[in-house]
Scaffold this motif. Structure first.
Motif, PDB file in Angstrom:
ATOM      1  N   LEU A 131     140.909 -16.220  27.632  1.00 18.06           N
ATOM      2  CA  LEU A 131     139.910 -15.964  28.667  1.00 18.06           C
ATOM      3  C   LEU A 131     138.337 -15.914  28.992  1.00 18.06           C
ATOM      4  O   LEU A 131     137.879 -16.436  29.563  1.00 18.06           O
ATOM      5  CB  LEU A 131     140.136 -14.104  29.500  1.00 18.06           C
ATOM      6  CG  LEU A 131     141.384 -13.424  29.928  1.00 18.06           C
ATOM      7  CD1 LEU A 131     141.270 -12.099  30.400  1.00 18.06           C
ATOM      8  CD2 LEU A 131     141.836 -14.755  32.055  1.00 18.06           C
ATOM      9  N   ASP A 132     137.282 -15.812  27.514  1.00 17.61           N
ATOM     10  CA  ASP A 132     136.381 -15.390  27.627  1.00 17.61           C
ATOM     11  C   ASP A 132     136.090 -17.414  27.690  1.00 17.61           C
ATOM     12  O   ASP A 132     135.178 -18.386  27.955  1.00 17.61           O
ATOM     13  CB  ASP A 132     135.807 -14.703  26.521  1.00 17.61           C
ATOM     14  CG  ASP A 132     135.657 -13.925  27.044  1.00 17.61           C
ATOM     15  OD1 ASP A 132     135.989 -13.040  27.833  1.00 17.61           O
ATOM     16  OD2 ASP A 132     136.125 -12.486  25.786  1.00 17.61           O
ATOM     17  N   GLU A 133     136.666 -17.862  26.768  1.00 20.54           N
ATOM     18  CA  GLU A 133     135.916 -19.528  26.210  1.00 20.54           C
ATOM     19  C   GLU A 133     136.661 -19.976  27.632  1.00 20.54           C
ATOM     20  O   GLU A 133     136.538 -21.414  27.932  1.00 20.54           O
ATOM     21  CB  GLU A 133     137.289 -19.929  24.954  1.00 20.54           C
ATOM     22  CG  GLU A 133     136.506 -19.506  24.425  1.00 20.54           C
ATOM     23  CD  GLU A 133     137.799 -19.568  23.003  1.00 20.54           C
ATOM     24  OE1 GLU A 133     139.204 -20.290  23.219  1.00 20.54           O
ATOM     25  OE2 GLU A 133     137.508 -19.118  22.023  1.00 20.54           O
ATOM     26  N   ARG A 134     137.385 -19.715  28.525  1.00 21.01           N
ATOM     27  CA  ARG A 134     138.101 -21.118  30.139  1.00 21.01           C
ATOM     28  C   ARG A 134     137.793 -20.645  30.833  1.00 21.01           C
ATOM     29  O   ARG A 134     137.849 -21.549  31.621  1.00 21.01           O
ATOM     30  CB  ARG A 134     139.737 -20.911  29.590  1.00 21.01           C
ATOM     31  CG  ARG A 134     139.939 -21.777  28.275  1.00 21.01           C
ATOM     32  CD  ARG A 134     141.864 -21.313  28.370  1.00 21.01           C
ATOM     33  NE  ARG A 134     142.786 -22.153  26.886  1.00 21.01           N
ATOM     34  CZ  ARG A 134     143.955 -21.777  26.651  1.00 21.01           C
ATOM     35  NH1 ARG A 134     145.053 -21.334  27.857  1.00 21.01           N
ATOM     36  NH2 ARG A 134     144.240 -22.737  25.736  1.00 21.01           N
ATOM     37  N   LEU A 135     136.956 -19.392  31.172  1.00 24.26           N
ATOM     38  CA  LEU A 135     136.630 -18.963  32.193  1.00 24.26           C
ATOM     39  C   LEU A 135     135.076 -20.228  32.870  1.00 24.26           C
ATOM     40  O   LEU A 135     135.353 -20.670  33.641  1.00 24.26           O
ATOM     41  CB  LEU A 135     136.193 -17.696  32.228  1.00 24.26           C
ATOM     42  CG  LEU A 135     135.369 -17.957  34.084  1.00 24.26           C
ATOM     43  CD1 LEU A 135     136.370 -16.983  34.870  1.00 24.26           C
ATOM     44  CD2 LEU A 135     134.832 -15.744  32.951  1.00 24.26           C
ATOM     45  N   PRO A 136     134.518 -20.691  31.712  1.00 25.15           N
ATOM     46  CA  PRO A 136     133.659 -21.764  32.341  1.00 25.15           C
ATOM     47  C   PRO A 136     134.325 -22.926  32.756  1.00 25.15           C
ATOM     48  O   PRO A 136     133.511 -23.404  33.958  1.00 25.15           O
ATOM     49  CB  PRO A 136     132.424 -21.895  31.758  1.00 25.15           C
ATOM     50  CG  PRO A 136     132.833 -20.832  30.885  1.00 25.15           C
ATOM     51  CD  PRO A 136     134.286 -20.171  30.476  1.00 25.15           C
ATOM     52  N   LEU A 137     135.441 -23.491  32.221  1.00 27.11           N
ATOM     53  CA  LEU A 137     135.946 -24.326  32.414  1.00 27.11           C
ATOM     54  C   LEU A 137     136.581 -24.414  33.866  1.00 27.11           C
ATOM     55  O   LEU A 137     136.967 -25.296  34.473  1.00 27.11           O
ATOM     56  CB  LEU A 137     136.998 -24.943  31.349  1.00 27.11           C
ATOM     57  CG  LEU A 137     136.195 -25.345  29.573  1.00 27.11           C
ATOM     58  CD1 LEU A 137     137.790 -25.931  28.742  1.00 27.11           C
ATOM     59  CD2 LEU A 137     135.171 -26.085  30.452  1.00 27.11           C
TER      60      LEU A 137
END
Length: 518
Positions: A131-137
């Motif tokens: 969730l943390d890693e992909r949210l910006p993408l």
């Protein structure tokens, strides 16, 4: 039907919500993960075990590329599809919906679905990381973001469908181009326009306090909201009220990277823009107009101002907003008289530039007054597009922009004589009839009957009190369009052919008034 892509983390409901959205739209649904399984001939979990994640990602990139090229409907992507830069570039030109979900709900949903290879070991910790890693993408590719936590699937599909209907009108003035977003739920897009703001001042009136609180709740962690309540309507458009706002901005330590948001009708956005234009010689402002009149008139164009004893809007500045969020849901509770008053400015756009507006109103005036229907959305978009084109060519009212004041010379005089108790749209309606009489008297196009008929079909006034010509004339002589002692009027040589003239005689002006009041 065109392509709509659904992205989001595992457990956000991409397949379930995607199918419901496709059903609501009467469109086919496609799942990129299902395509991968069909090509590979085995489940995704087996691809990971047998061939590795890199091989799976290669299959995924190709499946997405093919589906984006071929599919006409709703397409759900796997949670990690956005990791590919090539895929993100593919999604730049199609509408993308990001389904968000909180961690607890995602864990619960994924406990039901045991076929996710990345979540076999310590799913909670893995999900938190994903969730943390992909949210910006996800946010990089998304046009619409919706939280699915605890939501009914059909409600989600209905909300997404409404929000995908958002139309964007670009105001492409050379100094500071900005978008006007028109649709339902557009206020939710505010976080996209925060820039580097650490503080946001939300200016509103008592009647828009709930919406102002909602705007404050949209701000991410680390961004502070300061709500400032203004006096209602024109009472709030004074230098004294602006000074109170500046004092509050100073007390809160507002800097040039912070943001002002105007939530309300035209008076609020005028004042909010003026406050923003003057504070530190200019901070950004975003407008959230809550009236139809404010949406098509004051909020677009960058003109800000306050009233003085000498007249309306005589003190102000040109300060384009960073964005304008026209949320059509805000119009649903407007009294019909207020909606009609807003339509006066829309009708004006029809006479000066886009006759299709007049055709729409004449075809079904009741539909034009239905804030929940599609006609209002089209009328708003057309009127804003007219203003955007004019403003882009003439931000600071050097010439062409004056045509937007068709009917306004007489209207502003009425407003001042009536101590601003008249609705602006009502005054503009009468002002357009006065201008139509001037058109005819000066040998131009005769649109008096059509002007009166269109306005009366919306319940707008088309006459004014007799015996007040001398008072009106004195006010019209200080109109902003005038050059020295020379009066200027916006008239029509033909439908959608406005012209600024300075040769209307005193006798012609009086005759138009007498015809108007007869």
């Amino acid at each position: 039907m065109s392509l709509i892509v659904i992205v989001g983390p595992p457990g956000s409901g991409k397949t379930t919500v995607g199918r419901a959205l496709a059903d609501a739209l009467g469109a086919p649904f496609r799942d990129a993960d299902a395509d991968i399984v069909a090509v590979a001939g085995k489940p995704i979990a087996d691809i990971f075990v047998d061939d590795g994640e890199d091989h799976f990602r290669a299959l995924e990139r190709e499946a997405v590329r093919r589906a984006v090229a071929e599919h006409d409907g709703v397409l759900a992507l796997g949670g990690g599809a956005v990791l590919s830069e090539a895929t993100r570039k593919l999604l730049a030109d199609v509408p993308v919906v990001h389904l968000r979900v909180d961690l607890a709900e995602a864990v619960r949903r994924n406990e039901i679905d045991k076929g996710r290879p990345l979540l076999q070991v310590n799913p909670r910790a893995t999900l938190r990381r994903l969730l943390d890693e992909r949210l910006p993408l996800y946010r990089e590719v998304a046009d619409v973001e919706v939280d699915t936590t605890g939501r009914d699937v059909d409600d989600l599909a209905a909300e997404i469908r409404a929000r995908l209907a958002v139309r964007t009108v670009a105001v492409n003035d050379a100094e500071t181009p900005y978008p006007v977003l028109i649709g339902r739920g557009t206020v939710e897009r505010l976080p996209e326009f925060l820039g580097k703001a650490a503080r946001v001042a939300v200016l509103h009136t008592e009647s828009t306090a709930l919406l102002a609180q909602r705007v404050g709740s949209l701000l991410p962690d680390g961004v502070e909201a300061t709500l400032m309540e203004l006096p209602d309507a024109e009472d709030g458009k004074t230098v004294a009220v602006a000074e109170q706002c500046w004092d509050a901005l100073g007390a809160e330590g507002f800097t040039r990277t912070d943001l002002v948001v105007g939530v309300g009708g035209g008076a609020v956005t005028d004042l909010a823009g003026f406050v923003a234009a003057c504070w530190l010689r200019g901070v950004a402002v975003v407008h959230v107009p809550t009236s139809l009149l404010g949406a098509v008139d004051a909020a677009v164009g960058g003109k800000t101002g306050v009233n003085t004893a000498a007249g309306k809007n005589l003190v102000g500045a040109f300060h384009p907003p960073r964005a304008v969020l026209v949320d059509l849901d805000n119009f649903a509770t407007l009294p019909e008289r207020d909606l009609a008053a807003g339509l006066a400015e829309v009708v004006k756009a029809g006479f000066i530039a886009d006759p299709a507006i007049l055709d729409l109103v004449e075809a079904d005036p009741r539909a034009a007054l239905d804030a929940t229907g599609p006609v209002v959305a089209e009328l708003v978009e057309r009127a804003i597009a007219v203003k955007a084109e004019v403003v882009a060519s003439d931000l600071k009212e050097g010439g062409l922009r004056a045509v937007l004041n068709y009917g306004h010379t007489f209207a502003h005089a009425i407003e001042k004589l009536e101590h601003y108790r008249w609705r602006h749209g009502d005054a503009v309606a009468v002002g357009m009839v006065y201008a139509a009489h001037l058109n005819a008297i000066t040998g131009r196009v005769d649109l008096v009957e059509r002007t009166e008929a269109v306005l009366e079909s919306l319940g707008l006034p088309t006459t004014y009190e007799a015996g007040r010509w001398d008072e009106l004339l004195q006010v019209m002589k200080i109109d902003k369009k005038n050059v020295g002692a020379t009066q200027r009027f916006v008239l029509l040589d033909a439908l959608a052919a406005p012209v600024v003239v300075d040769d209307v005689t005193a006798e012609q002006q009086r005759e138009a008034y007498e015809r108007l009041t007869a």
